[in-house]
Design a protein around this motif. Structure first.
Motif, short mmCIF file in Angstrom:
data_model
loop_
_atom_site.label_atom_id
_atom_site.label_comp_id
_atom_site.label_asym_id
_atom_site.label_seq_id
_atom_site.Cartn_x
_atom_site.Cartn_y
_atom_site.Cartn_z
N ARG A 20 -11.69 6.96 1.48
CA ARG A 20 -10.80 6.34 2.47
C ARG A 20 -10.45 4.91 2.09
O ARG A 20 -9.30 4.47 2.27
CB ARG A 20 -11.45 6.35 3.85
CG ARG A 20 -11.44 7.72 4.53
CD ARG A 20 -11.89 7.60 5.97
NE ARG A 20 -13.26 7.08 6.07
CZ ARG A 20 -13.80 6.60 7.18
NH1 ARG A 20 -13.09 6.54 8.29
NH2 ARG A 20 -15.05 6.18 7.19
N LEU A 21 -11.41 4.18 1.55
CA LEU A 21 -11.16 2.79 1.15
C LEU A 21 -10.09 2.74 0.06
O LEU A 21 -9.12 1.98 0.17
CB LEU A 21 -12.45 2.14 0.66
CG LEU A 21 -12.31 0.71 0.11
CD1 LEU A 21 -11.80 -0.22 1.20
CD2 LEU A 21 -13.64 0.21 -0.44
N LEU A 25 -6.32 1.15 0.58
CA LEU A 25 -5.94 0.02 -0.27
C LEU A 25 -4.68 0.36 -1.07
O LEU A 25 -3.77 -0.47 -1.18
CB LEU A 25 -7.09 -0.36 -1.21
CG LEU A 25 -8.30 -1.02 -0.56
CD1 LEU A 25 -9.39 -1.27 -1.61
CD2 LEU A 25 -7.91 -2.33 0.11
N LEU A 26 -4.65 1.55 -1.62
CA LEU A 26 -3.49 1.98 -2.40
C LEU A 26 -2.23 2.00 -1.54
O LEU A 26 -1.16 1.56 -1.97
CB LEU A 26 -3.75 3.37 -2.99
CG LEU A 26 -2.63 3.98 -3.84
CD1 LEU A 26 -2.34 3.12 -5.05
CD2 LEU A 26 -2.99 5.39 -4.26
N LEU A 27 -2.37 2.48 -0.32
CA LEU A 27 -1.23 2.59 0.59
C LEU A 27 -0.69 1.21 0.96
O LEU A 27 0.53 0.97 0.92
CB LEU A 27 -1.67 3.33 1.86
CG LEU A 27 -0.57 3.79 2.82
CD1 LEU A 27 0.35 4.79 2.13
CD2 LEU A 27 -1.19 4.40 4.05
N VAL A 29 -1.15 -1.61 -0.70
CA VAL A 29 -0.60 -2.23 -1.92
C VAL A 29 0.80 -1.71 -2.18
O VAL A 29 1.73 -2.47 -2.50
CB VAL A 29 -1.52 -1.96 -3.13
CG1 VAL A 29 -0.80 -2.32 -4.44
CG2 VAL A 29 -2.80 -2.76 -3.02
N LEU A 30 0.97 -0.40 -2.05
CA LEU A 30 2.26 0.23 -2.29
C LEU A 30 3.33 -0.34 -1.36
O LEU A 30 4.43 -0.69 -1.81
CB LEU A 30 2.14 1.74 -2.10
CG LEU A 30 3.42 2.57 -2.29
CD1 LEU A 30 3.93 2.42 -3.73
CD2 LEU A 30 3.17 4.04 -1.97
N PHE A 31 3.00 -0.45 -0.08
CA PHE A 31 3.97 -0.99 0.87
C PHE A 31 4.21 -2.48 0.64
O PHE A 31 5.31 -2.98 0.86
CB PHE A 31 3.52 -0.73 2.30
CG PHE A 31 3.96 0.60 2.83
CD1 PHE A 31 5.14 0.72 3.54
CD2 PHE A 31 3.19 1.74 2.61
CE1 PHE A 31 5.55 1.96 4.02
CE2 PHE A 31 3.60 2.98 3.09
CZ PHE A 31 4.78 3.09 3.80
N GLY A 32 3.17 -3.19 0.20
CA GLY A 32 3.33 -4.60 -0.12
C GLY A 32 4.33 -4.81 -1.24
O GLY A 32 5.11 -5.78 -1.24
N TYR A 131 -4.58 -5.53 5.56
CA TYR A 131 -3.42 -6.22 6.12
C TYR A 131 -3.04 -7.45 5.28
O TYR A 131 -1.88 -7.61 4.89
CB TYR A 131 -3.71 -6.64 7.56
CG TYR A 131 -2.59 -7.42 8.20
CD1 TYR A 131 -1.53 -6.76 8.80
CD2 TYR A 131 -2.56 -8.81 8.17
CE1 TYR A 131 -0.48 -7.46 9.38
CE2 TYR A 131 -1.52 -9.52 8.72
CZ TYR A 131 -0.48 -8.85 9.33
OH TYR A 131 0.57 -9.56 9.88
N TRP A 132 -4.02 -8.31 5.03
CA TRP A 132 -3.70 -9.55 4.33
C TRP A 132 -3.40 -9.32 2.85
O TRP A 132 -2.70 -10.11 2.22
CB TRP A 132 -4.82 -10.56 4.50
CG TRP A 132 -4.87 -11.11 5.90
CD1 TRP A 132 -5.81 -10.85 6.85
CD2 TRP A 132 -3.90 -11.96 6.52
NE1 TRP A 132 -5.50 -11.50 8.02
CE2 TRP A 132 -4.33 -12.19 7.85
CE3 TRP A 132 -2.72 -12.56 6.08
CZ2 TRP A 132 -3.61 -13.00 8.74
CZ3 TRP A 132 -2.00 -13.36 6.96
CH2 TRP A 132 -2.44 -13.57 8.27
#
Length: 256
Positions: A20-21, A25-27, A29-32, A131-132
């Motif tokens: 899950r972590l 994180l991947l999700l 990062v991808l949206f970022g 988030y950050w």
């Protein structure tokens, strides 16, 4: 405190082992990356569409893209990311009820309130990290391609939405302590949000509600001021602490 930190470590290891972590994180990062990428590609996409639209009589003028375009995309996406995050962590306690794993932990001497606190801390730290990180990636690309100074009160607006997420997670923990199923947790959390959405339709009450913190984008465009959010920030913090406190009381009385 040794038992608390031991349980906290166990929760962190479960996050890693379950994948899950890494997935969250991947999700994020991808949206970022997607936020500035979509903004950067917008003129090219419009140009590609221009020739076909000319046949219909529509003329497209030149599209100006800047950091604000990317931040607009950020605030469109972050709500969806919060929903996905809640879906990932909504079974924070209910899965323990179903598996019966809490009985063994509690019989070994771990206090009930430490279970709630550990679950809360892990979820909130995970939200904070995701988030950050997403915000930081978007901020970095925006600074590289354009100029973030065009967006006013950028960090305060980001803080407001982060705090809104913290409040949502406190609701998840509360409903996890009073219900037995993951579905009930989601319904309870969603129900509270819907009620506050309806209350926010009245301008006299909106400034007091946590829902106000979702509108941080207005700060970036100078359509609102920092002082307009201060009351909602204080009330949201209080609501979050009350939810966590009620979660502890409810879990202490719960039959497992």
């Amino acid at each position: 405190m040794k038992t608390f930190f031991a349980f906290l470590k166990k929760e962190n290891m479960e996050l890693i082992r379950s994948g899950r972590l890494a997935l969250l994180l991947l999700l994020f990062v991808l949206f970022g990356i997607m936020n500035p990428a979509i903004a950067k590609m917008t003129p090219w996409l419009i140009k590609m569409m221009a020739s076909s639209l000319e046949n219909t009589g529509l003329l497209i003028t030149e599209i100006k893209v800047d950091a604000m375009t990317s931040w607009t995309q950020y605030y469109k996406n972050i709500g969806m990311l919060l929903i996905i995050f809640v879906l990932f962590v909504s079974n924070t306690l209910t899965k323990e009820y179903q598996k019966g794993t809490l009985i063994l932990v509690l019989t070994k001497g771990l206090s009930r309130f430490k279970v709630v606190l550990a679950k809360t801390v892990v979820n909130m730290l995970l939200w904070t990290l995701c988030y950050w990180m997403c915000f930081g990636i978007t901020y970095g690309y925006n600074a590289y391609f354009w100029d973030n100074s065009i967006a006013l009160h950028l960090f305060y607006a980001a803080f407001c939405y982060w705090l809104f997420g913290i409040w949502i997670l406190s609701l998840v923990v509360f409903f996890s302590s009073v219900t037995q199923s993951n579905t009930s947790v989601l319904i309870g959390t969603g129900g509270i949000i819907i009620v506050l959405r309806l209350l926010s339709m009245f301008s006299s009450t909106k400034k007091y509600l946590p829902i106000k913190l979702m509108e941080g984008f207005s700060l970036l465009t100078a359509d609102a001021y920092v002082k307009d959010y201060n009351i909602a920030v204080i009330i949201t913090i209080i609501f979050s602490l009350v939810c966590i406190g009620c979660s502890i009381i409810s879990f202490n009385r719960k039959m497992i």
